[in-house]
Design a protein around this motif. Sequence first.
Motif, PDB file in Angstrom:
ATOM      1  N   SER A  85       0.883  -1.320  -0.192  1.00 22.84           N
ATOM      2  CA  SER A  85       0.089  -0.156   0.145  1.00 22.84           C
ATOM      3  C   SER A  85       1.015   1.296   0.022  1.00 22.84           C
ATOM      4  CB  SER A  85      -1.083   0.001   1.252  1.00 22.84           C
ATOM      5  OG  SER A  85      -1.608   1.346   1.252  1.00 22.84           O
ATOM      6  N   VAL A  86       0.548   2.172  -0.632  1.00 21.81           N
ATOM      7  CA  VAL A  86       1.169   3.502  -0.857  1.00 21.81           C
ATOM      8  C   VAL A  86       0.143   4.652  -0.537  1.00 21.81           C
ATOM      9  CG1 VAL A  86       2.802   5.040  -2.445  1.00 21.81           C
ATOM     10  CG2 VAL A  86       2.776   2.504  -2.550  1.00 21.81           C
ATOM     11  N   SER A  87       0.869   5.721   0.273  1.00 26.56           N
ATOM     12  CA  SER A  87      -0.025   6.704   0.684  1.00 26.56           C
ATOM     13  C   SER A  87      -0.301   7.843  -0.822  1.00 26.56           C
ATOM     14  CB  SER A  87       0.389   7.449   1.650  1.00 26.56           C
ATOM     15  OG  SER A  87       1.565   8.351   1.467  1.00 26.56           O
ATOM     16  N   ARG A  88      -1.235   8.450  -0.847  1.00 25.49           N
ATOM     17  CA  ARG A  88      -1.559   9.441  -1.961  1.00 25.49           C
ATOM     18  C   ARG A  88      -0.368  10.186  -2.085  1.00 25.49           C
ATOM     19  NH1 ARG A  88      -7.220  11.718  -4.009  1.00 25.49           N
ATOM     20  NH2 ARG A  88      -6.253  12.928  -5.800  1.00 25.49           N
ATOM     21  N   ASN A  89       0.369  10.874  -0.925  1.00 27.71           N
ATOM     22  CA  ASN A  89       1.281  11.848  -1.041  1.00 27.71           C
ATOM     23  C   ASN A  89       2.736  11.130  -1.448  1.00 27.71           C
ATOM     24  OD1 ASN A  89      -0.236  13.954  -0.036  1.00 27.71           O
ATOM     25  ND2 ASN A  89      -0.046  13.329   2.215  1.00 27.71           N
ATOM     26  N   ASP A  90       2.873   9.737  -1.232  1.00 26.31           N
ATOM     27  CA  ASP A  90       4.156   9.216  -1.775  1.00 26.31           C
ATOM     28  C   ASP A  90       4.151   8.261  -3.045  1.00 26.31           C
ATOM     29  OD1 ASP A  90       5.369   9.807   0.631  1.00 26.31           O
ATOM     30  OD2 ASP A  90       4.321   8.151   1.649  1.00 26.31           O
ATOM     31  N   LEU A  91       2.987   8.621  -3.790  1.00 27.66           N
ATOM     32  CA  LEU A  91       3.094   8.186  -5.283  1.00 27.66           C
ATOM     33  C   LEU A  91       4.275   8.226  -5.997  1.00 27.66           C
ATOM     34  CD1 LEU A  91      -0.880   9.036  -6.283  1.00 27.66           C
ATOM     35  CD2 LEU A  91       0.217   6.690  -5.737  1.00 27.66           C
ATOM     36  N   GLN A  92       4.770   7.300  -6.734  1.00 27.69           N
ATOM     37  CA  GLN A  92       5.748   7.383  -7.771  1.00 27.69           C
ATOM     38  C   GLN A  92       5.208   6.762  -8.912  1.00 27.69           C
ATOM     39  OE1 GLN A  92       9.018   5.239  -6.216  1.00 27.69           O
ATOM     40  NE2 GLN A  92       9.193   6.272  -4.403  1.00 27.69           N
TER      41      GLN A  92
END
Length: 283
Positions: A85-92
């Motif tokens: 899971s990835v937070s929206r602020n940490d999208l790559q």
Amino acid sequence: MFKKYIFLLLTALVTYSAIGTETIYAQSTANQIISAGKEQIGTPYRWGGTTTSGFDCSGFTGYAFAQAGISLPRTAAEQYRVGTSVSRNDLQPGDLVFFRTYNSGPSHNGIYIGNNQFIHSSSSQGITISSLGNSYWNPRYLGARRVISAAQSQPDSQVKAASMASHHNSVTVELNGTALSFDQNPIIVNGSTLVPMRAIFESLGANIEWDGANKQINGVRNDQSVSLIIGQTSAQTNNGSISLNEPAQIINGRTIVPLRFISEALGANVEWNSKESKVIITD
């Protein structure tokens, strides 16, 4: 004390090297996936579609990841369970992004490409690029999963590297006694050798044109002509139809085709040296 310092320094260097290598891998893989996705912009939406003639949302993400040698489950709901899971602020770039549309769970997804944008198969526009801040997509955003970094550490899970990856650098091509170099090396898929079409055709003096709207490649050499569509297992020439044992496909933005096609399309003599894993083309 000095020995302890050297040990700590070496440990730090090894750790940094490992992290750097993983980062480079992830970036390179993400670029492959996004490039493959952008090649399909304009392809129509098709319910249940998984080919270049038409994609649904998860069919498209599965196709794009497959071009980088990563296999995804079939549906958006299943893809929402792979990776981390990835937070929206940490999208790559390369992360999968998911949305709630007609139900409370993940019913639509796409691939994040950076700058708050994602590429996906829209039911109204086909393969297109949209903004996460769009008034439709923003309130329906559900979450994101990072699959690329997991592909190395979980090779036997639902996400795995395709066997073709190990063959990227194992095949060489020689034309009229001169070795050719490519930015996408030949590969072996299901026992068939696939080679870059444009580079070889142009080396043989053929002119190549790309029809992005129809995902079609047209080539002309003297009085010989050939036409093929990405994903199809046949090609058309002025002498009739040619059957392909593997469909033409795009890897790293380059079209690759079965070796035998070079011979049948342009009349060149093609031989395979199995001991040296070498393609020998004479004209």
